[in-house]
Design a protein around this motif. Sequence first.
Motif, mmCIF file in Angstrom:
data_model
loop_
_atom_site.group_PDB
_atom_site.id
_atom_site.type_symbol
_atom_site.label_atom_id
_atom_site.label_comp_id
_atom_site.label_asym_id
_atom_site.label_seq_id
_atom_site.Cartn_x
_atom_site.Cartn_y
_atom_site.Cartn_z
ATOM 1 N N GLN A 64 0.881 -1.220 -0.037
ATOM 2 C CA GLN A 64 -0.028 0.022 -0.032
ATOM 3 C C GLN A 64 0.885 1.313 -0.059
ATOM 4 N N LEU A 94 0.447 4.509 -10.026
ATOM 5 C CA LEU A 94 -0.343 3.480 -10.121
ATOM 6 C C LEU A 94 0.546 2.674 -10.980
ATOM 7 N N CYS A 111 1.641 -0.983 -7.288
ATOM 8 C CA CYS A 111 1.225 -1.236 -5.771
ATOM 9 C C CYS A 111 -0.199 -1.579 -5.844
ATOM 10 N N ALA A 112 -0.609 -2.565 -5.073
ATOM 11 C CA ALA A 112 -1.888 -2.883 -4.865
ATOM 12 C C ALA A 112 -2.867 -2.140 -4.469
ATOM 13 N N ARG A 113 -2.380 -0.902 -3.653
ATOM 14 C CA ARG A 113 -3.199 0.126 -3.098
ATOM 15 C C ARG A 113 -2.445 1.239 -3.170
ATOM 16 N N HIS A 135 -11.180 4.551 -9.956
ATOM 17 C CA HIS A 135 -10.236 3.336 -9.564
ATOM 18 C C HIS A 135 -10.549 2.512 -8.344
ATOM 19 N N ASP A 186 -11.428 0.255 -5.553
ATOM 20 C CA ASP A 186 -10.888 -0.322 -4.317
ATOM 21 C C ASP A 186 -9.430 -0.011 -4.219
ATOM 22 N N ARG A 187 -8.713 0.010 -5.493
ATOM 23 C CA ARG A 187 -7.289 0.334 -5.569
ATOM 24 C C ARG A 187 -6.986 1.947 -4.826
ATOM 25 N N LEU A 188 -7.994 2.710 -4.785
ATOM 26 C CA LEU A 188 -7.395 3.837 -4.430
ATOM 27 C C LEU A 188 -8.395 4.382 -3.149
#
Length: 241
Positions: free
Chosen positions: A77, A93, A97-99, A120, A122-124
Amino acid sequence: MSLTVFPSIHIDRGKVVHLVEDQVVPETGETDPLAVALKFQAQGASWVHLVAVSERLHDTDLATVVRIVGSLRIGVQALFCSVTDDDTLRRALRTGCARLNLGSAALSDPDWCARAVAEHGDRLGVSALVRTTPQGPRVAADGGAGDVGDLWPILDRLAGAGCARCLVTDIGREGMLTGPNLSLFRDVCARTAMPVLAAGGIRGLDDLRAVAALGPRGVTGAVVGRALYTGALSLSEALAL
Protein backbone atom coordinates in the motif's frame (compact mmCIF):
# COMPACT_ATOMS: atom_id res chain seq x y z
CA MET A 1 -13.52 -8.20 12.82
CA SER A 2 -9.77 -8.74 12.53
CA LEU A 3 -7.29 -5.87 12.47
CA THR A 4 -4.69 -5.71 9.70
CA VAL A 5 -1.34 -4.37 10.88
CA PHE A 6 0.51 -2.30 8.27
CA PRO A 7 4.20 -1.80 9.11
CA SER A 8 5.14 1.57 7.68
CA ILE A 9 8.19 2.64 5.70
CA HIS A 10 8.65 6.34 4.94
CA ILE A 11 10.98 7.07 2.05
CA ASP A 12 12.62 10.17 0.63
CA ARG A 13 14.74 9.90 -2.51
CA GLY A 14 15.14 6.17 -2.00
CA LYS A 15 16.16 6.26 1.68
CA VAL A 16 14.24 5.37 4.84
CA VAL A 17 13.20 8.38 6.92
CA HIS A 18 10.69 9.03 9.70
CA LEU A 19 7.98 11.63 10.21
CA VAL A 20 7.84 13.10 13.70
CA GLU A 21 4.98 15.59 13.95
CA ASP A 22 5.23 15.72 10.13
CA GLN A 23 8.91 16.71 10.19
CA VAL A 24 11.31 14.48 8.23
CA VAL A 25 13.92 12.77 10.44
CA PRO A 26 16.62 10.51 8.90
CA GLU A 27 16.74 6.85 9.93
CA THR A 28 19.93 6.02 11.84
CA GLY A 29 19.84 2.27 11.20
CA GLU A 30 18.99 0.42 7.98
CA THR A 31 18.26 3.01 5.26
CA ASP A 32 17.44 0.69 2.33
CA PRO A 33 13.63 0.53 2.07
CA LEU A 34 13.72 -2.85 0.32
CA ALA A 35 15.78 -4.40 3.11
CA VAL A 36 13.29 -3.10 5.69
CA ALA A 37 10.32 -4.34 3.64
CA LEU A 38 11.86 -7.80 3.29
CA LYS A 39 12.41 -7.90 7.05
CA PHE A 40 8.75 -7.07 7.68
CA GLN A 41 7.71 -9.76 5.20
CA ALA A 42 9.94 -12.33 6.92
CA GLN A 43 8.32 -11.44 10.25
CA GLY A 44 4.91 -12.34 8.86
CA ALA A 45 3.39 -9.09 7.61
CA SER A 46 0.67 -9.42 4.98
CA TRP A 47 1.07 -5.77 3.89
CA VAL A 48 3.63 -2.99 4.00
CA HIS A 49 2.68 0.68 3.92
CA LEU A 50 5.07 2.89 1.90
CA VAL A 51 4.99 6.68 2.16
CA ALA A 52 6.96 8.86 -0.28
CA VAL A 53 7.11 12.04 1.78
CA SER A 54 8.43 14.51 -0.79
CA GLU A 55 6.14 17.19 -2.19
CA ARG A 56 7.61 16.38 -5.61
CA LEU A 57 7.23 13.06 -7.45
CA HIS A 58 10.83 11.87 -7.69
CA ASP A 59 11.86 9.14 -10.14
CA THR A 60 14.03 7.65 -7.36
CA ASP A 61 11.02 7.12 -5.12
CA LEU A 62 8.94 5.70 -7.97
CA ALA A 63 11.75 3.27 -8.79
CA THR A 64 12.05 2.33 -5.12
CA VAL A 65 8.37 1.40 -4.93
CA VAL A 66 8.65 -0.59 -8.18
CA ARG A 67 11.63 -2.46 -6.73
CA ILE A 68 9.78 -3.26 -3.51
CA VAL A 69 6.59 -4.35 -5.29
CA GLY A 70 8.61 -6.65 -7.55
CA SER A 71 10.53 -8.19 -4.65
CA LEU A 72 7.74 -8.91 -2.14
CA ARG A 73 5.14 -11.67 -2.05
CA ILE A 74 2.80 -9.55 0.11
CA GLY A 75 0.62 -6.52 -0.55
CA VAL A 76 2.09 -3.03 -0.94
CA GLN A 77 0.00 0.00 0.00
CA ALA A 78 1.61 3.25 -1.12
CA LEU A 79 1.10 6.94 -0.43
CA PHE A 80 2.78 9.58 -2.59
CA CYS A 81 2.30 13.00 -0.99
CA SER A 82 2.97 14.57 -4.41
CA VAL A 83 0.03 12.98 -6.29
CA THR A 84 -2.29 15.85 -7.16
CA ASP A 85 -3.48 15.33 -10.76
CA ASP A 86 -4.12 12.71 -13.43
CA ASP A 87 -0.51 12.58 -14.61
CA THR A 88 1.07 12.04 -11.18
CA LEU A 89 -1.69 9.57 -10.32
CA ARG A 90 -0.98 7.49 -13.43
CA ARG A 91 2.75 7.47 -12.66
CA ALA A 92 2.10 6.36 -9.08
CA LEU A 93 -0.29 3.59 -10.12
CA ARG A 94 2.24 2.30 -12.67
CA THR A 95 4.50 1.28 -9.77
CA GLY A 96 2.24 -1.76 -9.42
CA CYS A 97 1.24 -1.15 -5.80
CA ALA A 98 -1.93 -3.02 -4.89
CA ARG A 99 -3.35 0.04 -3.13
CA LEU A 100 -2.61 3.73 -3.43
CA ASN A 101 -3.70 6.38 -0.95
CA LEU A 102 -4.08 10.05 -1.91
CA GLY A 103 -2.63 12.54 0.57
CA SER A 104 -3.54 16.00 1.81
CA ALA A 105 -2.33 17.70 -1.36
CA ALA A 106 -4.96 15.79 -3.33
CA LEU A 107 -7.65 16.51 -0.73
CA SER A 108 -7.20 20.23 -1.35
CA ASP A 109 -8.90 19.61 -4.74
CA PRO A 110 -11.99 17.70 -3.58
CA ASP A 111 -13.64 17.51 -7.01
CA TRP A 112 -10.60 15.90 -8.66
CA CYS A 113 -10.09 13.62 -5.66
CA ALA A 114 -13.70 12.43 -5.78
CA ARG A 115 -13.43 11.71 -9.51
CA ALA A 116 -10.21 9.77 -9.01
CA VAL A 117 -11.54 7.53 -6.23
CA ALA A 118 -14.74 6.91 -8.19
CA GLU A 119 -12.71 5.86 -11.25
CA HIS A 120 -10.21 3.55 -9.57
CA GLY A 121 -12.46 1.81 -7.07
CA ASP A 122 -10.90 -0.36 -4.36
CA ARG A 123 -7.35 0.35 -5.50
CA LEU A 124 -7.56 3.99 -4.39
CA GLY A 125 -8.07 5.31 -0.87
CA VAL A 126 -7.27 8.58 0.88
CA SER A 127 -5.05 9.66 3.75
CA ALA A 128 -6.12 12.47 6.06
CA LEU A 129 -3.58 14.15 8.33
CA VAL A 130 -5.80 15.45 11.12
CA ARG A 131 -5.09 18.30 13.50
CA THR A 132 -7.39 18.66 16.52
CA THR A 133 -8.51 22.26 17.07
CA PRO A 134 -11.08 23.98 19.32
CA GLN A 135 -13.28 24.27 16.21
CA GLY A 136 -13.08 20.52 15.56
CA PRO A 137 -10.82 18.23 13.50
CA ARG A 138 -9.11 19.85 10.53
CA VAL A 139 -7.20 18.24 7.67
CA ALA A 140 -3.62 19.51 7.72
CA ALA A 141 -1.55 20.06 4.60
CA ASP A 142 1.43 17.80 3.96
CA GLY A 143 4.29 19.30 5.93
CA GLY A 144 1.90 20.41 8.65
CA ALA A 145 2.11 24.13 7.95
CA GLY A 146 -1.14 24.64 6.06
CA ASP A 147 -4.79 23.75 6.41
CA VAL A 148 -6.90 21.90 3.84
CA GLY A 149 -10.26 22.24 5.57
CA ASP A 150 -12.84 20.80 7.94
CA LEU A 151 -12.51 17.00 8.14
CA TRP A 152 -16.23 16.19 8.10
CA PRO A 153 -17.30 17.65 4.73
CA ILE A 154 -14.17 16.19 3.15
CA LEU A 155 -15.07 12.73 4.43
CA ASP A 156 -18.70 13.16 3.33
CA ARG A 157 -17.63 14.03 -0.22
CA LEU A 158 -15.23 11.08 -0.42
CA ALA A 159 -17.78 8.63 0.96
CA GLY A 160 -20.28 9.89 -1.59
CA ALA A 161 -17.76 9.17 -4.33
CA GLY A 162 -17.39 5.58 -3.13
CA CYS A 163 -13.95 5.89 -1.52
CA ALA A 164 -12.70 2.44 -0.51
CA ARG A 165 -10.90 3.42 2.72
CA CYS A 166 -9.58 6.34 4.72
CA LEU A 167 -6.28 6.40 6.58
CA VAL A 168 -6.65 8.78 9.53
CA THR A 169 -3.49 10.08 11.23
CA ASP A 170 -3.38 12.42 14.21
CA ILE A 171 -0.57 14.68 13.05
CA GLY A 172 0.26 15.76 16.62
CA ARG A 173 1.01 12.16 17.60
CA GLU A 174 2.77 10.92 14.47
CA GLY A 175 6.15 9.46 15.42
CA MET A 176 5.78 10.65 19.02
CA LEU A 177 4.95 7.30 20.68
CA THR A 178 2.39 9.03 22.90
CA GLY A 179 -0.55 6.72 22.24
CA PRO A 180 -3.26 6.79 19.56
CA ASN A 181 -6.12 9.28 19.43
CA LEU A 182 -8.90 6.77 20.01
CA SER A 183 -11.59 9.44 20.34
CA LEU A 184 -10.72 10.75 16.87
CA PHE A 185 -11.03 7.28 15.36
CA ARG A 186 -14.36 6.73 17.13
CA ASP A 187 -15.66 10.06 15.83
CA VAL A 188 -14.57 9.29 12.25
CA CYS A 189 -16.23 5.87 12.35
CA ALA A 190 -19.42 7.47 13.66
CA ARG A 191 -19.47 9.92 10.74
CA THR A 192 -18.63 7.64 7.83
CA ALA A 193 -19.19 4.08 6.66
CA MET A 194 -15.77 4.00 4.96
CA PRO A 195 -13.35 1.45 6.44
CA VAL A 196 -10.83 3.34 8.61
CA LEU A 197 -7.11 2.72 8.98
CA ALA A 198 -5.78 4.21 12.21
CA ALA A 199 -2.33 5.80 12.53
CA GLY A 200 -0.34 8.03 14.82
CA GLY A 201 1.14 7.44 18.27
CA ILE A 202 0.86 3.63 18.46
CA ARG A 203 3.62 2.55 20.84
CA GLY A 204 2.91 -1.00 22.00
CA LEU A 205 0.58 -3.98 22.30
CA ASP A 206 -1.84 -2.23 24.64
CA ASP A 207 -2.36 0.52 22.05
CA LEU A 208 -2.98 -2.08 19.35
CA ARG A 209 -5.53 -3.82 21.57
CA ALA A 210 -7.32 -0.50 22.06
CA VAL A 211 -7.36 0.16 18.31
CA ALA A 212 -8.51 -3.39 17.57
CA ALA A 213 -11.41 -2.90 19.99
CA LEU A 214 -12.73 -0.30 17.53
CA GLY A 215 -13.13 -2.97 14.86
CA PRO A 216 -16.91 -3.22 15.28
CA ARG A 217 -17.11 0.55 14.74
CA GLY A 218 -15.24 0.37 11.41
CA VAL A 219 -11.48 0.41 12.12
CA THR A 220 -10.04 -2.33 9.90
CA GLY A 221 -6.32 -1.59 10.08
CA ALA A 222 -3.53 0.03 12.05
CA VAL A 223 -0.45 1.62 10.52
CA VAL A 224 2.56 1.25 12.81
CA GLY A 225 5.88 2.95 12.19
CA ARG A 226 8.25 4.46 14.74
CA ALA A 227 7.53 1.88 17.48
CA LEU A 228 8.84 -0.89 15.21
CA TYR A 229 12.09 0.96 14.54
CA THR A 230 12.80 1.85 18.18
CA GLY A 231 12.04 -1.67 19.39
CA ALA A 232 9.11 -0.50 21.51
CA LEU A 233 6.90 -2.91 19.56
CA SER A 234 7.71 -6.28 18.01
CA LEU A 235 5.98 -6.85 14.67
CA SER A 236 5.73 -10.59 15.28
CA GLU A 237 3.98 -9.94 18.62
CA ALA A 238 1.70 -7.37 17.00
CA LEU A 239 0.71 -9.80 14.25
CA ALA A 240 0.11 -12.58 16.78
CA LEU A 241 -2.16 -10.25 18.74
